[in-house]
Design a protein around this motif. Structure first.
Motif, PDB file in Angstrom:
ATOM      1  N   LYS A 134      12.950  47.536  31.657  1.00  0.00           N
ATOM      2  CA  LYS A 134      12.705  47.428  30.221  1.00  0.00           C
ATOM      3  C   LYS A 134      13.270  48.605  29.426  1.00  0.00           C
ATOM      4  O   LYS A 134      13.685  48.437  28.267  1.00  0.00           O
ATOM      5  N   SER A 135      13.294  49.798  30.030  1.00  0.00           N
ATOM      6  CA  SER A 135      13.650  50.994  29.250  1.00  0.00           C
ATOM      7  C   SER A 135      14.782  51.821  29.834  1.00  0.00           C
ATOM      8  O   SER A 135      15.296  52.734  29.175  1.00  0.00           O
ATOM      9  N   GLY A 136      15.172  51.542  31.078  1.00  0.00           N
ATOM     10  CA  GLY A 136      16.254  52.289  31.695  1.00  0.00           C
ATOM     11  C   GLY A 136      15.849  53.627  32.279  1.00  0.00           C
ATOM     12  O   GLY A 136      16.712  54.394  32.720  1.00  0.00           O
ATOM     13  N   ALA A 137      14.559  53.930  32.296  1.00  0.00           N
ATOM     14  CA  ALA A 137      14.112  55.209  32.843  1.00  0.00           C
ATOM     15  C   ALA A 137      12.667  55.097  33.297  1.00  0.00           C
ATOM     16  O   ALA A 137      11.873  54.348  32.716  1.00  0.00           O
ATOM     17  N   ASN A 138      12.342  55.854  34.346  1.00  0.00           N
ATOM     18  CA  ASN A 138      10.958  55.955  34.796  1.00  0.00           C
ATOM     19  C   ASN A 138      10.760  57.309  35.465  1.00  0.00           C
ATOM     20  O   ASN A 138      11.604  58.202  35.319  1.00  0.00           O
ATOM     21  N   ARG A 139       9.708  57.491  36.207  1.00  0.00           N
ATOM     22  CA  ARG A 139       9.419  58.800  36.788  1.00  0.00           C
ATOM     23  C   ARG A 139      10.349  59.155  37.934  1.00  0.00           C
ATOM     24  O   ARG A 139      10.366  60.302  38.382  1.00  0.00           O
ATOM     25  N   HIS A 140      11.154  58.191  38.417  1.00  0.00           N
ATOM     26  CA  HIS A 140      12.046  58.426  39.545  1.00  0.00           C
ATOM     27  C   HIS A 140      13.501  58.651  39.134  1.00  0.00           C
ATOM     28  O   HIS A 140      14.211  59.413  39.787  1.00  0.00           O
ATOM     29  N   ALA A 141      13.968  57.967  38.107  1.00  0.00           N
ATOM     30  CA  ALA A 141      15.406  57.957  37.809  1.00  0.00           C
ATOM     31  C   ALA A 141      15.663  57.446  36.402  1.00  0.00           C
ATOM     32  O   ALA A 141      14.774  56.892  35.748  1.00  0.00           O
ATOM     33  N   SER A 142      16.920  57.627  35.955  1.00  0.00           N
ATOM     34  CA  SER A 142      17.391  57.081  34.680  1.00  0.00           C
ATOM     35  C   SER A 142      18.679  56.309  34.926  1.00  0.00           C
ATOM     36  O   SER A 142      19.445  56.628  35.842  1.00  0.00           O
ATOM     37  N   ALA A 143      18.928  55.314  34.096  1.00  0.00           N
ATOM     38  CA  ALA A 143      20.140  54.502  34.221  1.00  0.00           C
ATOM     39  C   ALA A 143      21.361  55.285  33.778  1.00  0.00           C
ATOM     40  O   ALA A 143      21.292  56.138  32.885  1.00  0.00           O
ATOM     41  N   PHE A 144      22.494  54.994  34.400  1.00  0.00           N
ATOM     42  CA  PHE A 144      23.770  55.567  33.982  1.00  0.00           C
ATOM     43  C   PHE A 144      24.869  54.597  34.369  1.00  0.00           C
ATOM     44  O   PHE A 144      24.629  53.577  35.016  1.00  0.00           O
ATOM     45  N   GLY A 145      26.109  54.929  33.964  1.00  0.00           N
ATOM     46  CA  GLY A 145      27.232  54.071  34.301  1.00  0.00           C
ATOM     47  C   GLY A 145      27.054  52.666  33.756  1.00  0.00           C
ATOM     48  O   GLY A 145      26.504  52.458  32.670  1.00  0.00           O
ATOM     49  N   ALA A 146      27.492  51.672  34.524  1.00  0.00           N
ATOM     50  CA  ALA A 146      27.417  50.281  34.073  1.00  0.00           C
ATOM     51  C   ALA A 146      25.988  49.819  33.889  1.00  0.00           C
ATOM     52  O   ALA A 146      25.723  48.894  33.115  1.00  0.00           O
ATOM     53  N   MET A 147      25.027  50.468  34.556  1.00  0.00           N
ATOM     54  CA  MET A 147      23.630  50.049  34.421  1.00  0.00           C
ATOM     55  C   MET A 147      23.119  50.313  33.014  1.00  0.00           C
ATOM     56  O   MET A 147      22.197  49.628  32.549  1.00  0.00           O
ATOM     57  N   THR A 148      23.692  51.279  32.323  1.00  0.00           N
ATOM     58  CA  THR A 148      23.304  51.527  30.936  1.00  0.00           C
ATOM     59  C   THR A 148      23.544  50.282  30.090  1.00  0.00           C
ATOM     60  O   THR A 148      22.699  49.881  29.280  1.00  0.00           O
ATOM     61  N   SER A 149      24.700  49.653  30.281  1.00  0.00           N
ATOM     62  CA  SER A 149      25.015  48.423  29.548  1.00  0.00           C
ATOM     63  C   SER A 149      24.066  47.294  29.922  1.00  0.00           C
ATOM     64  O   SER A 149      23.659  46.502  29.063  1.00  0.00           O
ATOM     65  N   VAL A 150      23.692  47.219  31.194  1.00  0.00           N
ATOM     66  CA  VAL A 150      22.770  46.170  31.632  1.00  0.00           C
ATOM     67  C   VAL A 150      21.425  46.323  30.917  1.00  0.00           C
ATOM     68  O   VAL A 150      20.845  45.341  30.440  1.00  0.00           O
ATOM     69  N   ILE A 151      20.933  47.563  30.835  1.00  0.00           N
ATOM     70  CA  ILE A 151      19.662  47.798  30.138  1.00  0.00           C
ATOM     71  C   ILE A 151      19.813  47.494  28.650  1.00  0.00           C
ATOM     72  O   ILE A 151      18.982  46.809  28.038  1.00  0.00           O
ATOM     73  N   ASN A 152      20.887  48.012  28.042  1.00  0.00           N
ATOM     74  CA  ASN A 152      21.072  47.861  26.594  1.00  0.00           C
ATOM     75  C   ASN A 152      21.250  46.413  26.167  1.00  0.00           C
ATOM     76  O   ASN A 152      20.688  45.985  25.147  1.00  0.00           O
ATOM     77  N   ASN A 153      22.042  45.660  26.912  1.00  0.00           N
ATOM     78  CA  ASN A 153      22.420  44.314  26.491  1.00  0.00           C
ATOM     79  C   ASN A 153      21.618  43.203  27.138  1.00  0.00           C
ATOM     80  O   ASN A 153      21.681  42.057  26.698  1.00  0.00           O
ATOM     81  N   SER A 154      20.880  43.526  28.199  1.00  0.00           N
ATOM     82  CA  SER A 154      20.275  42.454  28.973  1.00  0.00           C
ATOM     83  C   SER A 154      18.793  42.661  29.231  1.00  0.00           C
ATOM     84  O   SER A 154      17.951  42.072  28.564  1.00  0.00           O
ATOM     85  N   THR A 155      18.440  43.507  30.188  1.00  0.00           N
ATOM     86  CA  THR A 155      17.076  43.462  30.723  1.00  0.00           C
ATOM     87  C   THR A 155      16.001  43.862  29.714  1.00  0.00           C
ATOM     88  O   THR A 155      14.882  43.359  29.794  1.00  0.00           O
ATOM     89  N   GLN A 156      16.313  44.758  28.765  1.00  0.00           N
ATOM     90  CA  GLN A 156      15.268  45.133  27.808  1.00  0.00           C
ATOM     91  C   GLN A 156      14.828  43.944  26.945  1.00  0.00           C
ATOM     92  O   GLN A 156      13.722  43.942  26.400  1.00  0.00           O
ATOM     93  N   ALA A 157      15.692  42.925  26.832  1.00  0.00           N
ATOM     94  CA  ALA A 157      15.389  41.765  25.986  1.00  0.00           C
ATOM     95  C   ALA A 157      14.682  40.650  26.741  1.00  0.00           C
ATOM     96  O   ALA A 157      14.294  39.650  26.139  1.00  0.00           O
ATOM     97  N   LEU A 158      14.496  40.822  28.041  1.00  0.00           N
ATOM     98  CA  LEU A 158      13.902  39.746  28.827  1.00  0.00           C
ATOM     99  C   LEU A 158      12.394  39.696  28.637  1.00  0.00           C
ATOM    100  O   LEU A 158      11.747  40.695  28.318  1.00  0.00           O
ATOM    101  N   SER A 159      11.843  38.525  28.857  1.00  0.00           N
ATOM    102  CA  SER A 159      10.400  38.352  28.718  1.00  0.00           C
ATOM    103  C   SER A 159       9.672  39.144  29.794  1.00  0.00           C
ATOM    104  O   SER A 159      10.211  39.401  30.882  1.00  0.00           O
ATOM    105  N   ASP A 160       8.447  39.525  29.507  1.00  0.00           N
ATOM    106  CA  ASP A 160       7.634  40.241  30.490  1.00  0.00           C
ATOM    107  C   ASP A 160       7.469  39.407  31.754  1.00  0.00           C
ATOM    108  O   ASP A 160       7.436  39.949  32.870  1.00  0.00           O
ATOM    109  N   GLN A 161       7.380  38.095  31.589  1.00  0.00           N
ATOM    110  CA  GLN A 161       7.210  37.208  32.743  1.00  0.00           C
ATOM    111  C   GLN A 161       8.435  37.252  33.648  1.00  0.00           C
ATOM    112  O   GLN A 161       8.315  37.323  34.874  1.00  0.00           O
ATOM    113  N   ASP A 162       9.637  37.230  33.049  1.00  0.00           N
ATOM    114  CA  ASP A 162      10.849  37.275  33.858  1.00  0.00           C
ATOM    115  C   ASP A 162      11.047  38.650  34.487  1.00  0.00           C
ATOM    116  O   ASP A 162      11.501  38.761  35.643  1.00  0.00           O
ATOM    117  N   ILE A 163      10.731  39.715  33.760  1.00  0.00           N
ATOM    118  CA  ILE A 163      10.814  41.062  34.332  1.00  0.00           C
ATOM    119  C   ILE A 163       9.876  41.173  35.533  1.00  0.00           C
ATOM    120  O   ILE A 163      10.237  41.715  36.585  1.00  0.00           O
TER     121      ILE A 163
END
Length: 434
Positions: free
Chosen positions: A257-286
């Motif tokens: 949902k946010s690209g970051a947690n207590r273990h790691a942060s997104a970078f590279g192509a995963m940044t685009s995945v978070i920005n354009n895709s997964t943050q917009a998904l429903s809580d049920q699908d996540i």
């Protein structure tokens, strides 16, 4: 995703346009009749799930008009226009044409698409979702007249007809079917991860013909991490150190949902995945995706013992930085964000102690992000306040190797050291054309 063609796979996948026409289809072409707006909206959601914008929208370009360059060892290819423009886009595609391109990698005129288009994953998309995607791209996207650009790959390597044989060998046709004995959430998660989410396109190792080594959890290599375009796409199995073994279900849902947690942060192509895709998904699908991923058994890793945090040896090194070249660089450039204790200030500033990307056997991502930084995570329209800057112009190859070796061995991380030659190689490949 930005899949690079390598080795024998490159020779096979960059092959000649097949000009034979596809069979005539009597279905109604795009633009005829009013679209069901609920279907269009559902298709828009599915297009976000598939992160279609990441590849089909160039920087500062119009949505889905293509033109994004993708580098391969043989030359550049350019992503195509998938707006409903009749001349330069897919406005003349029937639903059958669209489904064939999406799930089989064959365009309306019969030529084969490069497998940079993740159609081996999209082959699992069911008919109802294909119908919704078609409705969105035909009635929910503005047509843009922008001609597709030919690749820079020279003849005879630009031939595509051998892709027919690649598809015969590696394309598994047929939509995803629920696995017996698994609950609704697990099957939904498997469908999303394996299908439109196409996670395996980046996170699964490739074979000699550039095929994914496994397309689902039945193959041991599935989602075990892979090198791609100068980044190492992380291990998504339950491996304890470099995978998701220490992540809770909540950790994983937070990351998607946010690209970051207590273990790691997104970078590279995963940044685009978070920005354009997964943050917009429903809580049920996540939740479903997390349930599926957390069910995968541990695979890969660097063979080290299960990670436990130990700051003592690293604290001694930082107390006397003059005795350690890597500690000197860390003290000057890294410590203010990532801390003396290596735990950063999560989720805003990533920890380095126990970070799965730090513990990975392949250090490419660490080298790349240190050289080039990473793009902004933009969550709900707000950019992250502390993106990782690039140090290519500030630190030389030895300094970067020293500091990353320090980080990879610090805080009981126990990962292999980094050599200056590794840094030089990635510097050359990632800085070209900048």
């Amino acid at each position: 995703m930005k899949n690079m063609l390598k080795g024998l796979g490159a020779a096979l996948c960059v092959a000649l346009p097949l000009l034979a026409q596809a069979p005539a289809d009597a279905a109604t072409p795009a633009g005829a009749g009013a679209a069901d707006q609920a279907l269009v909206q559902r298709g828009a959601y599915l297009a976000q799930l598939g992160d279609c914008a990441a590849c089909h929208t160039a920087p500062k370009g119009k949505p889905f008009a293509g033109g994004l360059p993708m580098n391969t060892p043989m030359g550049r290819i350019y992503v195509t226009n998938i707006t409903p423009d009749a001349q330069t886009g897919i406005g003349g595609y029937t639903e059958a044409d669209f489904a064939r391109a999406l799930r089989e990698g064959v365009a309306k005129d019969g030529h084969n698409l490069y497998p940079a288009m993740p159609y081996p994953s999209y082959a699992k998309v069911n008919d109802d979702d294909v119908k919704a995607l078609y409705a969105f791209f035909m009635h929910g996207v503005a047509p843009v007249q922008q001609a597709n650009r030919e690749s820079d790959i020279k003849w005879p390597l630009n031939m595509r007809w051998p892709l027919m044989f690649w598809n015969m060998a590696f394309l598994q046709k047929g939509a995803y079917r629920d696995k017996p004995g698994k609950d609704v959430a697990w099957n939904r998660g498997a469908y999303l991860v394996q299908g439109l989410g196409h996670c395996g396109s980046c996170h699964t190792p490739r074979g000699v013909a550039f095929q994914e080594s496994a397309l689902d959890e039945s193959g041991s290599a599935f989602l075990s991490g892979a090198l791609l375009d100068g980044w190492f796409a992380s291990n998504l199995t339950g491996e304890h150190n470099s995978g998701l073994g220490r992540w809770s279900d909540e950790d994983l849902r937070t990351f998607l949902k946010s690209g970051a947690n207590r273990h790691a942060s997104a970078f590279g192509a995963m940044t685009s995945v978070i920005n354009n895709s997964t943050q917009a998904l429903s809580d049920q699908d996540i939740a479903a995706m997390s349930a599926y991923l957390k069910s995968l058994p541990p695979v890969g890793g660097n063979g080290a013992a299960a990670y436990t945090y130990d700051p003592q040896a690293t604290k001694v090194s930082l107390d006397r930085p003059a005795n350690d070249a890597g500690a000197r660089v860390y003290t000057a450039y890294c410590m203010h964000c990532h801390g003396v204790d290596g735990r950063g200030f999560a989720p805003m500033l990533a920890p380095l102690a126990g970070n799965p990307n730090v513990l990975a056997k392949d250090a490419s991502s660490l080298i790349n992000v240190t050289l080039n930084g990473t793009g902004d995570l933009v969550i709900n329209g707000v950019p992250s306040p502390y993106p990782m800057p690039g140090f290519a112009a500030v630190l030389d190859d030895k300094q970067i190797a020293d500091v990353l070796s320090f980080v990879r061995t610090g805080w009981n991380n126990g990962a292999p050291a980094v050599g200056a030659a590794e840094v030089a190689k990635l510097r050359q490949s990632t800085q070209a054309g900048r």
